[in-house]
Design an enzyme around this catalytic site. Structure first.
Site, PDB file in Angstrom:
ATOM      1  CE1 TYR A 146      -3.423   2.756   0.494  1.00 24.38           C
ATOM      2  CE2 TYR A 146      -2.485   3.147   2.672  1.00 24.38           C
ATOM      3  CZ  TYR A 146      -3.337   3.515   1.646  1.00 24.38           C
ATOM      4  OH  TYR A 146      -4.097   4.648   1.775  1.00 24.38           O
ATOM      5  CE1 TYR A 156      -2.026   0.575   6.006  1.00 20.91           C
ATOM      6  CE2 TYR A 156       0.264   0.960   5.419  1.00 20.91           C
ATOM      7  CZ  TYR A 156      -0.862   0.175   5.372  1.00 20.91           C
ATOM      8  OH  TYR A 156      -0.838  -1.022   4.699  1.00 20.91           O
TER       9      TYR A 156
END
Length: 260
Positions: A146, A156
């Protein structure tokens, strides 16, 4: 004829119908691959069997990838079904929820760092090492990454570090396994609504921003990821290895967009 006709592919990481691995499985089945599935929790095997009942597959195994002996046992058992095979899809990641909801520096610990990297990155290397002698010429190993591996994505956090490690793994594994004619690549997917992604604080906002600033103004689907994974496991991609392929409708290219 499907581009995976005659190919035997091992797919890990299906949790439910929202899983990217499930989208990959459907795409590979359409392309006539022969499949085996691996799940990480014995409790959900029957649930997964029901989910994939429309997909023709050989069998499903359980493996806790946090233990090397379990990975060895997995491929020992797979060898009873397939003496050799052609591809591995690694769709395994884990990060404690706290790391995706609190300040990165304050919430990080040695334990969370280790487990996040161990499950999300090292497991790919460990599985490759155990199965490399079972892989046919020009076999393909595919994992999922990602944008947070390379750029800051709010919340994240630790998973971004683990995905950076995973992408470095792809490059060094491609170099090491190239002499065996084994290819290694990663797909860097745009944000998709999965059970795991909902662990990320404000994920819905992340997805809305992605659609707004993607070049096509579209969300990414698991089917799109599945189609690219099928391509990477086919002979059509025989010259591609060590690559991180973005499947995000061009979002990764954007700087200051005229939409502002």
């Amino acid at each position: 004829m499907g581009i995976l006709k005659g190919k035997k592919i091992l797919i890990t990481g299906i949790l439910n119908e929202k899983s990217i691995a499930f989208g990959i499985a459907k795409s590979m089945y359409k392309q006539e691959a022969e499949l085996i599935f691996v799940c990480q929790n014995k409790k959900i095997i029957n649930k997964i069997k029901y989910l994939i009942k429309s997909i023709n597959y050989n069998t499903i195994f359980f493996c806790d990838v946090s233990h090397d002996e379990n990975i060895k046992e997995l491929f020992f058992n797979i060898k009873k079904v397939w003496n050799n095979f052609d591809g591995l899809v690694h769709s395994i990641a884990y990060c404690p929820k706290k790391q995706m909801h609190e300040d990165f520096v304050e919430s990080s610990s040695r334990k969370s760092f280790n487990i996040c990297h161990e499950i999300s990155s090292y497991s790919f290397l460990s599985m490759a090492r155990e199965c490399k002698n079972m892989l046919n010429k020009f076999s393909s190993l595919v994992t999922l990454s990602y944008l947070g591996s390379q750029k800051i994505v709010s919340n994240y956090n630790m998973m971004g570090l683990a995905k950076s490690s995973l992408e470095a793994n792809v490059r060094y594994m491609a170099n090491s396994l190239g002499k065996n004619n084994i290819r290694v690549n990663a797909i860097s997917s745009g944000p998709i609504k999965t059970t795991s992604s909902y662990q990320i604080k404000n994920f819905n906002k992340i997805q809305k921003i992605h659609k707004l600033f993607s070049l096509t103004k579209n969300h990414v689907s698991s089917e799109e990821i599945g189609n690219v994974a099928a391509f990477l496991c086919s002979d059509l991609s025989i010259g591609i290895t060590g690559s991180i392929i973005n499947v995000d409708h061009g979002f990764n290219l954007n700087g200051i967009n005229s939409i502002i």
